[in-house]
Design a protein around this motif. Structure first.
Motif: not given
Length: 356
Positions: A173-200
């Motif tokens: 399962n792969s996708q270009p997250l930064l093309e879909m949501i062009p924001d490097p500060d989005q919650w999926r890239l913040d471990p305090n909000l996403s959890g252990y990481g982002t891809s898994v």
């Protein structure tokens, strides 16, 4: 081969034909507004009566735009506002906020359908499950693949022996997250909000959980590697992730995932007698390819995009709430996925095999 295919029956799970579950939707991002809300409104057994967001102003504005009766803030939700106007809550906020909203739902005696992964950590997920069990309220984790007709058909075939003895699983399962949501500060890239990481957490859970559901087998050991390269992924360790899992009965599984790659989803299950492949598996229309002996058949279904999958999911949930029948993908089921995801990250950090 045709005998295997023709046996499929849609909505075999349905027991309720009347009644309505009224929903409050929490977390009014694009997925909730553009997918979950219209999915409920087009379902047979549900309607949306309340939207809940960070401010009353935003909630009321979106409620007016979408012809929903009530718009309230999170604080108002916690205080019990409009609680007589809904029977169940859908929690679609960032992972680390799920617990507090589910705890309030438990206090209000409301059924819960919670997005996966169910929380940011195993410890918080366990507290979430225990809150619902203590209040004796229904809790379902929103694995939309369970009610996709291609997955339902494959489940029936596997249960009838189409694969023979299951041997191996491959999922990507792969996708270009930064093309879909062009924001490097989005919650999926913040471990305090996403959890252990982002891809898994966000993508790998699809392969892992769908394999668990189809084979009715859970992982017992994992060995993983992961890395991050793009600067937007500097706070998470799994821009790219690969893991080998051993499921019960010694079924081997490989899962690869990335939030910074070309979009691709695939799930392939191989047994001693046959093979079932989903391509694409998790995004867009799901196509099923069946192979047994020297015969291969491709099975196309009606267009089941995310909204249609969610419609089936919400009707399944409402069916169980209305009838009191047991729910699949309950809190304990979701908690197993959280433990597997945690083990994958621990294995990647240590380089060791982690047993579950």
């Amino acid at each position: 081969m045709l005998d295997w295919i023709d046996s499929y029956e849609e909505r075999k799970w349905q027991t309720a034909t009347e009644g309505t579950v009224r929903y409050a939707l929490l977390g009014l991002g694009w997925w909730t507004i553009d997918v979950a809300l219209p999915a409920i409104e087009s379902s047979d057994l549900g309607e949306v009566t309340t939207l809940v967001s960070s401010s009353t102003e935003k909630a009321e504005r979106l409620a007016e735009e979408n012809d929903v009766e009530n718009g309230i803030s999170y604080d108002e939700y916690h205080d019990g506002a409009a609680s007589d106007q809904f029977d169940a809550v859908y929690v679609g906020t960032p992972n680390a906020y799920h617990l507090e909203y589910v705890e309030t739902a438990a206090e209000l005696d409301k059924a819960v359908i919670c997005e996966k992964p169910m929380e940011a950590t195993v410890e918080r997920a366990k507290r979430l499950v225990e809150a619902c069990e203590a209040a004796d309220i229904p809790l379902m984790i929103a694995y939309r693949m369970h009610t996709d007709p291609a997955v339902q058909r494959a489940k029936e075939l596997i249960d009838k022996g189409f694969l023979g003895e299951p041997v191996s699983v491959y999922g990507n399962n792969s996708q270009p997250l930064l093309e879909m949501i062009p924001d490097p500060d989005q919650w999926r890239l913040d471990p305090n909000l996403s959890g252990y990481g982002t891809s898994v957490m966000d993508l790998g859970v699809y392969s892992i959980n769908t394999a668990r559901y189809l084979l009715d087998r859970d992982p017992v050991a994992v060995h993983a590697r992961m890395s991050s390269h793009h600067e937007a992924f500097e706070d998470v360790s799994d821009e790219r992730s690969a893991a080998t899992l051993v499921l019960e009965d010694d079924v081997k599984m490989v899962t690869t995932n990335s939030q910074h790659a070309h979009e691709d989803t695939n799930l392939k299950l191989t047994g001693t007698e046959g093979q079932i492949e989903f391509q694409p598996a998790f995004h867009g229309e799901v196509t099923l390819q069946l192979s047994r002996g020297n015969v291969t058949v491709t099975v196309d279904h009606d267009t089941f995009n995310a909204e249609r999958e969610m419609m089936e999911e919400f009707d399944y949930f409402a069916d169980r709430v209305l009838t009191g029948a047991p729910m699949h993908a309950d809190g304990r089921h979701g908690l197993t996925d959280m433990r597997v995801i945690e083990a994958i990250h621990h294995s990647a950090e240590s380089g060791d095999i982690v047993e579950l």
